[in-house]
Design a protein around this motif. Structure first.
Motif, PDB file in Angstrom:
ATOM      1  N   PHE A  38      -6.682   8.325   3.850  1.00 39.02           N
ATOM      2  CA  PHE A  38      -5.700   9.340   4.235  1.00 39.02           C
ATOM      3  C   PHE A  38      -5.485   9.225   5.745  1.00 39.02           C
ATOM      4  O   PHE A  38      -6.336   9.592   6.532  1.00 39.02           O
ATOM      5  CB  PHE A  38      -6.155  10.752   3.869  1.00 39.02           C
ATOM      6  CG  PHE A  38      -5.171  11.792   4.324  1.00 39.02           C
ATOM      7  CD1 PHE A  38      -3.946  11.932   3.682  1.00 39.02           C
ATOM      8  CD2 PHE A  38      -5.443  12.607   5.419  1.00 39.02           C
ATOM      9  CE1 PHE A  38      -3.026  12.868   4.120  1.00 39.02           C
ATOM     10  CE2 PHE A  38      -4.525  13.549   5.858  1.00 39.02           C
ATOM     11  CZ  PHE A  38      -3.310  13.684   5.201  1.00 39.02           C
ATOM     12  N   GLY A  39      -4.344   8.657   6.124  1.00 37.46           N
ATOM     13  CA  GLY A  39      -4.044   8.469   7.536  1.00 37.46           C
ATOM     14  C   GLY A  39      -4.885   7.396   8.199  1.00 37.46           C
ATOM     15  O   GLY A  39      -4.968   7.330   9.426  1.00 37.46           O
ATOM     16  N   ASP A  40      -5.514   6.537   7.390  1.00 34.57           N
ATOM     17  CA  ASP A  40      -6.368   5.488   7.938  1.00 34.57           C
ATOM     18  C   ASP A  40      -5.578   4.179   8.052  1.00 34.57           C
ATOM     19  O   ASP A  40      -4.420   4.095   7.657  1.00 34.57           O
ATOM     20  CB  ASP A  40      -7.597   5.292   7.042  1.00 34.57           C
ATOM     21  CG  ASP A  40      -8.408   6.559   6.910  1.00 34.57           C
ATOM     22  OD1 ASP A  40      -8.708   7.174   7.939  1.00 34.57           O
ATOM     23  OD2 ASP A  40      -8.723   6.949   5.760  1.00 34.57           O
ATOM     24  N   PRO A  73      -5.427   0.718  -8.704  1.00 34.07           N
ATOM     25  CA  PRO A  73      -6.520   1.292  -7.903  1.00 34.07           C
ATOM     26  C   PRO A  73      -6.883   0.427  -6.699  1.00 34.07           C
ATOM     27  O   PRO A  73      -6.741  -0.800  -6.705  1.00 34.07           O
ATOM     28  CB  PRO A  73      -7.682   1.338  -8.900  1.00 34.07           C
ATOM     29  CG  PRO A  73      -7.395   0.213  -9.851  1.00 34.07           C
ATOM     30  CD  PRO A  73      -5.915   0.180 -10.002  1.00 34.07           C
ATOM     31  N   LEU A  74      -7.365   1.088  -5.659  1.00 34.05           N
ATOM     32  CA  LEU A  74      -7.924   0.442  -4.485  1.00 34.05           C
ATOM     33  C   LEU A  74      -9.426   0.699  -4.453  1.00 34.05           C
ATOM     34  O   LEU A  74      -9.908   1.666  -5.067  1.00 34.05           O
ATOM     35  CB  LEU A  74      -7.273   0.995  -3.216  1.00 34.05           C
ATOM     36  CG  LEU A  74      -5.818   0.568  -2.979  1.00 34.05           C
ATOM     37  CD1 LEU A  74      -5.157   1.477  -1.965  1.00 34.05           C
ATOM     38  CD2 LEU A  74      -5.750  -0.881  -2.537  1.00 34.05           C
ATOM     39  N   PRO A  75     -10.206  -0.102  -3.731  1.00 32.09           N
ATOM     40  CA  PRO A  75     -11.666   0.095  -3.700  1.00 32.09           C
ATOM     41  C   PRO A  75     -12.116   1.153  -2.707  1.00 32.09           C
ATOM     42  O   PRO A  75     -13.294   1.220  -2.363  1.00 32.09           O
ATOM     43  CB  PRO A  75     -12.177  -1.301  -3.298  1.00 32.09           C
ATOM     44  CG  PRO A  75     -11.077  -1.874  -2.478  1.00 32.09           C
ATOM     45  CD  PRO A  75      -9.804  -1.363  -3.074  1.00 32.09           C
ATOM     46  N   ARG A 134      -3.387  11.032  -3.645  1.00 31.56           N
ATOM     47  CA  ARG A 134      -3.808   9.698  -4.051  1.00 31.56           C
ATOM     48  C   ARG A 134      -3.108   8.592  -3.249  1.00 31.56           C
ATOM     49  O   ARG A 134      -1.966   8.730  -2.836  1.00 31.56           O
ATOM     50  CB  ARG A 134      -3.545   9.510  -5.538  1.00 31.56           C
ATOM     51  CG  ARG A 134      -4.459  10.347  -6.428  1.00 31.56           C
ATOM     52  CD  ARG A 134      -4.137  10.145  -7.887  1.00 31.56           C
ATOM     53  NE  ARG A 134      -2.838  10.723  -8.234  1.00 31.56           N
ATOM     54  CZ  ARG A 134      -2.261  10.630  -9.421  1.00 31.56           C
ATOM     55  NH1 ARG A 134      -2.861   9.950 -10.376  1.00 31.56           N
ATOM     56  NH2 ARG A 134      -1.105  11.187  -9.663  1.00 31.56           N
ATOM     57  N   ASP A 135      -3.834   7.509  -3.046  1.00 27.88           N
ATOM     58  CA  ASP A 135      -3.282   6.304  -2.465  1.00 27.88           C
ATOM     59  C   ASP A 135      -3.562   5.160  -3.427  1.00 27.88           C
ATOM     60  O   ASP A 135      -4.541   5.189  -4.167  1.00 27.88           O
ATOM     61  CB  ASP A 135      -3.866   6.030  -1.080  1.00 27.88           C
ATOM     62  CG  ASP A 135      -5.386   5.973  -1.107  1.00 27.88           C
ATOM     63  OD1 ASP A 135      -6.003   6.763  -1.846  1.00 27.88           O
ATOM     64  OD2 ASP A 135      -5.966   5.129  -0.404  1.00 27.88           O
ATOM     65  N   PHE A 165       0.865  -1.172   0.000  1.00 26.51           N
ATOM     66  CA  PHE A 165       0.000   0.000   0.000  1.00 26.51           C
ATOM     67  C   PHE A 165       0.901   1.222   0.000  1.00 26.51           C
ATOM     68  O   PHE A 165       1.788   1.359   0.847  1.00 26.51           O
ATOM     69  CB  PHE A 165      -0.906   0.006   1.236  1.00 26.51           C
ATOM     70  CG  PHE A 165      -1.648   1.297   1.428  1.00 26.51           C
ATOM     71  CD1 PHE A 165      -2.693   1.636   0.591  1.00 26.51           C
ATOM     72  CD2 PHE A 165      -1.287   2.186   2.442  1.00 26.51           C
ATOM     73  CE1 PHE A 165      -3.380   2.837   0.753  1.00 26.51           C
ATOM     74  CE2 PHE A 165      -1.971   3.382   2.624  1.00 26.51           C
ATOM     75  CZ  PHE A 165      -3.018   3.701   1.766  1.00 26.51           C
ATOM     76  N   ALA A 166       0.719   2.122  -0.967  1.00 22.86           N
ATOM     77  CA  ALA A 166       1.580   3.288  -1.111  1.00 22.86           C
ATOM     78  C   ALA A 166       0.735   4.552  -1.239  1.00 22.86           C
ATOM     79  O   ALA A 166      -0.454   4.508  -1.563  1.00 22.86           O
ATOM     80  CB  ALA A 166       2.483   3.133  -2.336  1.00 22.86           C
TER      81      ALA A 166
END
Length: 263
Positions: A121-123, A115-117, A97-98, A79-80
Motif C-alpha cells: 500500500f503506497g510502497d 496474486p502477488l507474494p 487489495r493489490d 501492478f494494479a
C-alpha cells in the motif's frame, strides 16, 4: 538510427492523434511526417480501419501512471490496485487489495486478478521479465528503515489467468548501502538468476535529498553492493524545486522478444 524507409513504414501505421508527439521525438521524424509522400501513405492507411478499440471499460482497479507494463509470452502485465471508491465504512485503506493484471492479446481482454507474494500500500513495486518465461517483481516498503528490497521470481507457469511464485530470490537492506529508498517512478531493474544479483536503475541523491545523477545499483547476497554512476548531472536552480529541471530517469528493458537472430 532507423533507415528512412523503415521509419516511414512503422510511423505510417500510427493514428493521427499520435503524430504530434512523434514530431517532437527528433528532427528526422519531424521532417519525415511532414513529407507529402508520407502524408498520403498515412491517410490511405488511420482510412483502412487498421486500429480498433478493444478495451473501453470503467474497471474497479487502477494502474498508476508511472507503472510500466512488462511484455512476457505475448502478453503484458501490470501492478494494479483496487480503486479507492465505494469503500465500505470501517475499511482500512491499507487493506485494499493489490494484484497482478495481465492483458491477453489473443482474447483482447484483461485476465483475472493474480496474486502477488506480498501486500503493498503506497510502497515501491516494479516488474521485470526474466528471459522468455518468467516474471520478477521488486518490492520495497515505504516509511521507516531498514528499507529492505525484496525480489521474487515467478515459476515458468505464468499466463493471463494464472501465476505461481518461487521462493524469495533476494532480500537486501539498502539503508547502510545508499541511505534512501528507490523512487516509485524509477527503480526499473533486471536480475541474473545464475549470479544471484539484481541491477536496479535509479537516481542518486546528495546529503539533502536532491537528485544528482542517474545510477545503477548492483545488489546481491551476503552484502554484495556496487553503485555505478550513469551520468546526467542536474543543474539545480535556487528558485525552483530540487527536481524541477532534472532529466527523466533512466529505464531498463530487460528482454525484448524478437524473431530476428542477433549475430
Amino acid at each position: 538510427d532507423l533507415p528512412r524507409d523503415v521509419a516511414e513504414e512503422v510511423l505510417s501505421w500510427l493514428p493521427v492523434t499520435s503524430l504530434g508527439r512523434v514530431r517532437f521525438a527528433c528532427k528526422k521524424w519531424n521532417t519525415l511526417t511532414k513529407d507529402e509522400g508520407f502524408i498520403k501513405k498515412h491517410l490511405d492507411r488511420c482510412n483502412s480501419n487498421s486500429w480498433k478499440v478493444v478495451v473501453d471499460v470503467n474497471p474497479d482497479w487502477s494502474i498508476e501512471f508511472y507503472q510500466r507494463g512488462v511484455s512476457l509470452k505475448g502478453n503484458t502485465c501490470w501492478f494494479a490496485e483496487e480503486k479507492l471508491v465505494d469503500v465500505a465504512p470501517g475499511t482500512e485503506i491499507s487493506d485494499l487489495r493489490d494484484f497482478l493484471l495481465c492483458f491477453d492479446f489473443t482474447k483482447e481482454r484483461f485476465g483475472p486478478r493474480l496474486p502477488l507474494p506480498f501486500h503493498s500500500f503506497g510502497d515501491i513495486v516494479t516488474l521485470s521479465s526474466v528471459g522468455e518465461e518468467k516474471l520478477a517483481v521488486l518490492f520495497q516498503k515505504q516509511g521507516l528503515p531498514p528499507y529492505t528490497v525484496k525480489i521474487w521470481i515467478s515459476s515458468s507457469k505464468i499466463e493471463p489467468d494464472a501465476v505461481s511464485w518461487n521462493k524469495l530470490f533476494l532480500s537486501v537492506d539498502m539503508k547502510p548501502l545508499t541511505g534512501f529508498l528507490f523512487l516509485d517512478n524509477g527503480g526499473s531493474f533486471f536480475v541474473d538468476e545464475d549470479e544471484e544479483v539484481a541491477v536496479v536503475l535509479d537516481e542518486a541523491r546528495d546529503e539533502v535529498g536532491r537528485i544528482t545523477r542517474n545510477t545503477a545499483c548492483i545488489i546481491g547476497r551476503n552484502g554484495h553492493f556496487k553503485q555505478v554512476n550513469l551520468g546526467g548531472v542536474v543543474h539545480h536552480s535556487l528558485s525552483l524545486p530540487a527536481d524541477a529541471c532534472r532529466r527523466p530517469p533512466v529505464f531498463v528493458c530487460s528482454y525484448v522478444p524478437s524473431s530476428v537472430k542477433i549475430m
